[in-house]
Design an enzyme around this catalytic site. Sequence first.
Site, short mmCIF file in Angstrom:
data_model
loop_
_atom_site.label_atom_id
_atom_site.label_comp_id
_atom_site.label_asym_id
_atom_site.label_seq_id
_atom_site.Cartn_x
_atom_site.Cartn_y
_atom_site.Cartn_z
N GLY A 47 0.01 21.74 9.15
CA GLY A 47 -0.31 20.42 8.16
C GLY A 47 0.61 19.23 8.23
O GLY A 47 1.83 19.52 8.63
N SER A 48 0.33 18.35 7.84
CA SER A 48 1.34 17.11 7.58
C SER A 48 0.18 15.82 7.42
O SER A 48 -0.37 15.66 6.38
CB SER A 48 1.77 16.88 8.90
OG SER A 48 1.11 16.81 10.05
N ARG A 49 0.31 15.07 8.02
CA ARG A 49 -0.63 13.70 7.76
C ARG A 49 -1.24 12.97 9.13
O ARG A 49 -0.55 12.94 10.21
CB ARG A 49 0.21 12.63 7.10
CG ARG A 49 -0.56 11.52 6.34
CD ARG A 49 0.35 10.80 5.63
NE ARG A 49 0.84 9.49 6.12
CZ ARG A 49 1.71 8.56 5.89
NH1 ARG A 49 2.38 8.91 5.09
NH2 ARG A 49 1.75 7.44 6.52
#
Length: 218
Positions: free
Chosen positions: A187-189
């Site tokens: 996960g992140s952006r």
Amino acid sequence: MPHSQTSAPRDGILQGRLARGASPWLLPTVATAALSLARARRSKGAAAVAVPATALAAGMLWFFRDPEREIAQGRVISPADGVVQSIMPWKDGRTRVAIFMSPLNVHVNRAPLAGTVTSVEHIPGGFVPAFNKESENNERVVWHFDTELGDIEMIQIAGAVARRIVPYVPQGSKVEQGERIGLIRFGSRVDIYLPEGVEVDVEVGQKTVAGVTRIDRG
């Protein structure tokens, strides 16, 4: 701001597959769980390891799921599962839509439009949490696509946990809309820049599904 309601598809592991690029994390975890379970009856130490190792292996299988999707119709579709974190007009007339991906989201990103990959650039950086404004200086991969709307820029940004971005397709590749193009581990952006004149049809806080949620207003 009006927006389209999107019902998320079921993302069970049996309905899809495991993401490419998961092996360095997944194989050691599953092997440890299997070995500790096999030895649990004969060793108290192995039995103590078996429960957390099995739980971690199950979590890894869930994190790295890669479900099949029925790709939506629309000019621009979401490249990532997650929540719209911000919608920001840019100085050059484009609009940036930032999608935050939690560790519980599917981590595989998809092409927002059909076109040709004109650039895939890895930029080293930090690993602050992806919801932090300073995450714009994080480790990232910058994509450019030549599409019917012109040049489309998309950025995969690593977060505090996501320490590796794995592109699936090289520069020069032709991609279909909704095709898998890369993985961000844990996960992140993902940011996508809509060209000038293309209106946004999502709002901050809205959940998105890669390949399913339309993010422009037709």
